[in-house]
Write an enzyme that holds these catalytic residues in place. Structure first.
Site, short mmCIF file in Angstrom:
data_model
loop_
_atom_site.label_atom_id
_atom_site.label_comp_id
_atom_site.label_asym_id
_atom_site.label_seq_id
_atom_site.Cartn_x
_atom_site.Cartn_y
_atom_site.Cartn_z
N GLY A 202 -14.57 -51.05 106.31
CA GLY A 202 -14.17 -52.45 106.41
C GLY A 202 -12.67 -52.59 106.26
N THR A 204 -8.86 -53.35 104.66
CA THR A 204 -8.15 -52.74 103.53
C THR A 204 -8.26 -53.60 102.27
OG1 THR A 204 -6.68 -51.61 105.06
CG2 THR A 204 -5.87 -51.86 102.81
N GLY A 207 -11.60 -53.26 100.85
CA GLY A 207 -11.65 -51.87 100.37
C GLY A 207 -11.11 -51.74 98.96
N GLU A 224 -13.25 -46.15 104.54
CA GLU A 224 -12.87 -46.13 105.96
C GLU A 224 -12.30 -47.51 106.27
OE1 GLU A 224 -13.08 -43.52 107.98
OE2 GLU A 224 -14.09 -42.17 106.60
N CYS A 258 -11.58 -50.57 114.92
CA CYS A 258 -10.59 -50.20 113.90
C CYS A 258 -9.50 -49.31 114.48
CB CYS A 258 -11.28 -49.50 112.74
SG CYS A 258 -12.24 -48.06 113.23
P1 NAD Z 1 -15.00 -56.48 105.94
O1 NAD Z 1 -14.10 -55.75 105.02
O2 NAD Z 1 -14.89 -57.96 106.03
O3 NAD Z 1 -16.55 -56.18 105.61
C1 NAD Z 1 -17.09 -54.90 105.54
C2 NAD Z 1 -18.29 -54.87 104.62
O4 NAD Z 1 -17.86 -55.23 103.32
C3 NAD Z 1 -19.42 -55.83 104.96
O5 NAD Z 1 -20.65 -55.14 104.84
C4 NAD Z 1 -19.30 -56.92 103.92
O6 NAD Z 1 -20.54 -57.52 103.58
C5 NAD Z 1 -18.75 -56.16 102.75
N1 NAD Z 1 -18.00 -56.98 101.79
C6 NAD Z 1 -17.41 -58.19 102.01
N2 NAD Z 1 -16.80 -58.62 100.87
C7 NAD Z 1 -17.00 -57.65 99.94
C8 NAD Z 1 -16.62 -57.50 98.57
N3 NAD Z 1 -15.91 -58.44 97.92
N4 NAD Z 1 -17.00 -56.39 97.94
C9 NAD Z 1 -17.72 -55.42 98.55
N5 NAD Z 1 -18.12 -55.52 99.84
C10 NAD Z 1 -17.76 -56.62 100.53
O7 NAD Z 1 -14.75 -55.77 107.33
P2 NAD Z 1 -15.29 -56.20 108.71
O8 NAD Z 1 -14.76 -57.55 109.03
O9 NAD Z 1 -16.77 -55.98 108.78
O10 NAD Z 1 -14.59 -55.11 109.65
C11 NAD Z 1 -13.27 -55.25 110.06
C12 NAD Z 1 -12.34 -54.35 109.30
O11 NAD Z 1 -12.91 -53.10 109.11
C13 NAD Z 1 -11.06 -54.10 110.07
O12 NAD Z 1 -9.98 -54.09 109.18
C14 NAD Z 1 -11.28 -52.73 110.66
O13 NAD Z 1 -10.11 -52.03 110.96
C15 NAD Z 1 -12.06 -52.07 109.59
N6 NAD Z 1 -12.87 -50.99 110.16
C16 NAD Z 1 -12.59 -49.72 109.82
C17 NAD Z 1 -13.32 -48.69 110.38
C18 NAD Z 1 -13.08 -47.25 110.03
O14 NAD Z 1 -13.89 -46.42 110.41
N7 NAD Z 1 -12.00 -46.92 109.37
C19 NAD Z 1 -14.34 -48.98 111.28
C20 NAD Z 1 -14.59 -50.32 111.59
C21 NAD Z 1 -13.87 -51.31 111.02
#
Ligand code: NAD
Length: 469
Positions: A202, A204, A207, A224, A258
């Protein structure tokens, strides 16, 4: 919501008894059943079947959630995850094998090796943009390593999450692998259970919150994350091919990848030609799709259109949007201000800024003045340019003269560095990421040849020890 019950689509919290689910998975791990190579192979083959036998249902869910074309659904979610599972099933026996190390003289007689030990019960939190590949894909490494697994798909792709919750218990070992649907609050409740490892995909900022939650339990993490992945187009590049590859990879999944090309840094002599070729490629690839690319939800649509409205650059391609359909035209913005949102925040949409530079040094400095990216790309025909960029630009991964393909191989680790991530997976690297490397040494007891080491410590023993160690 566990896989045993059916979640209403888009739930903001879970009705599952999370502690009970985790307890059940821990009990399964304690039986030792997930450690056998047969269990691991069986589950991996079943996961491969889950993907291939349900290709149509998966494509439908991806269409509902993301407006994704069936070809891109197959390529990026179905084929990638099924391929990863098949590769692991074929190789896991080899990966598990003990490899003895040649020990130093002072350690003889004795034998030593690394035992890849499963962590136990692990948590995988997925992102919405490739909901299957980024939830079930990491599960491949976790299963290959012999763990029990909780999967928490993203609530932003609810049809995909619901389908995973339905399919996983039909194909996989219910008492070892569970899907729990829910949002960020559910993720935090899960993290608070104190897993033996967790992998999060997800943004940063989220993360950071995941890392904080994991720290309380000293749970080891794989993060990631995201960021801005640059593409340097050198003055000597094959501009026509570069333009096609950049346009194609920027438009897959509407730019919501991403490792999509976030922005381009073009050397001045080829800048205009590159813009023209990208325009031509977009016209060719998107013929008949004038409205633009579908954005996942209103929040992201507003974020993107606001950033575009604020640009001080020149809109050279596209620029239009359709709020009712949540669509944005493929857009190229030439020379935006480095301080504006398009250049400070990850774009994650079909907007491509192009920054003009006067030299390769300026291009490298531009990238290195910003956080280390998840991916960095370069188009050049010159070996010296290639080697310089490989040496001087830190990034999670790098592709020369193409984009994205480093994600698609099982033979290379995929992950970020610094703010773009921690740890890596895919292929054997996924197996290793979800295993503890336990050092094991065995020694004979008789003859007890190193008895001189026991106290009382004599001068003679000390002299001998100095020679040996
Ligand atoms: P996000 O960070 O909004 O959500 C990812 C996950 O985190 C979801 O399952 C969500 O329910 C959970 N989440 C949300 N709030 C949380 C919290 N406070 N604590 C713990 N978990 C929580 O990301 P997104 O919008 O789903 O994806 C987009 C981002 O992810 C972009 O920045 C993208 O670059 C990155 N991404 C990275 C990769 C990689 O492989 N490095 C792959 C895809 C996406």
């Amino acid at each position: 919501m566990t896989t045993e019950s059916v979640a209403p689509v888009g739930v903001s919290s879970t009705t599952t008894d999370i502690p009970a689910t985790v307890r059940r998975l821990r009990q399964t791990f304690a039986t030792g059943r997930t450690r056998s190579v047969e269990w691991r192979k069986g589950q991996l083959r079943a996961l491969e079947r889950l993907m291939t036998e349900n290709e149509t249902a998966i494509a439908d869910a991806l269409d509902k959630d993301l407006g994704r074309s069936p070809f891109e659904a197959w390529l990026a979610d179905v084929a990638s995850t099924a391929g990863e599972a098949a590769f692991a099933a074929k190789n896991v026996g080899k990966w598990m094998k003990r490899r003895h190390r040649l020990l130093e003289m002072s350690q003889l007689p004795g034998r030593g090796w690394v035992e890849h030990e499963p962590y136990g019960t692990v948590l995988i939190i997925g992102a919405w943009n490739f909901p299957f590949a980024l939830t079930l894909g990491p599960a491949v490494g976790a299963i290959a390593a012999g763990n029990t697994v909780v999967l928490k798909p993203s609530e932003v792709a609810p049809a995909s999450a619901a389908l995973m919750a339905e399919l996983v218990p039909r194909y996989l070992d219910k008492d070892a692998i569970a899907v729990i649907e829910g949002d960020g609050a559910v993720s935090q409740e899960l993290i608070a259970q104190g897993f033996d490892h967790l992998l999060f995909t997800g943004g940063t900022e989220i993360g950071r919150k995941v890392y904080e939650g994991a720290a309380a339990h000293l749970t080891p993490v794989t993060l990631e994350l995201g960021g801005k992945s640059p593409v340097i187009v050198s003055a000597d590049a094959d501009v026509e091919v570069a333009a096609k590859r950049i346009a194609w990879t920027k438009l897959i999944n509407s730019g919501q990848i991403c490792i999509a090309p976030d922005y381009v840094i073009a050397e001045a002599p080829i800048r205009d030609q590159l813009v023209d070729r990208i325009r031509a490629a977009v016209q060719e690839f998107e013929a008949g799709n004038a409205a633009g690319k579908k954005i996942v939800n209103e929040r992201h649509f507003n974020r993107l259109t606001t950033a575009l409205a604020a640009t001080k650059g020149q809109v050279a391609v596209g620029g239009g949007s359709d709020p009712a359909g949540l669509k944005i035209q493929p857009t190229v913005v030439v020379d935006p201000d480095p301080g504006e949102p398009l250049m400070t925040d990850e774009i994650f949409g079909p907007i491509l800024p192009i920054v003009t530079v006067q030299s390769l040094t300026e291009a490298i400095d531009f990238v290195n003045a910003r956080p280390k990216p998840l991916a960095a790309y370069l188009f050049t025909k010159t070996k010296a340019v290639r080697e310089r960029v490989i040496r001087e630009v830190p990034a999670g991964g790098m592709v020369i003269n193409h984009l994205l393909f480093h994600f698609a191989t099982h033979k290379l680790p995929f992950g970020g560095v610094g703010p773009s991530g921690l740890g890596a997976y895919h292929g054997k690297f996924g197996f290793e990421e979800f295993s503890h490397r336990k050092s094991v040494m065995t020694k004979p007891t008789r003859p007890d040849i190193a008895a001189f080491i026991y106290p009382p410590y004599t001068e003679k023993a000390w002299k001998l020890a100095r020679k040996l160690f």
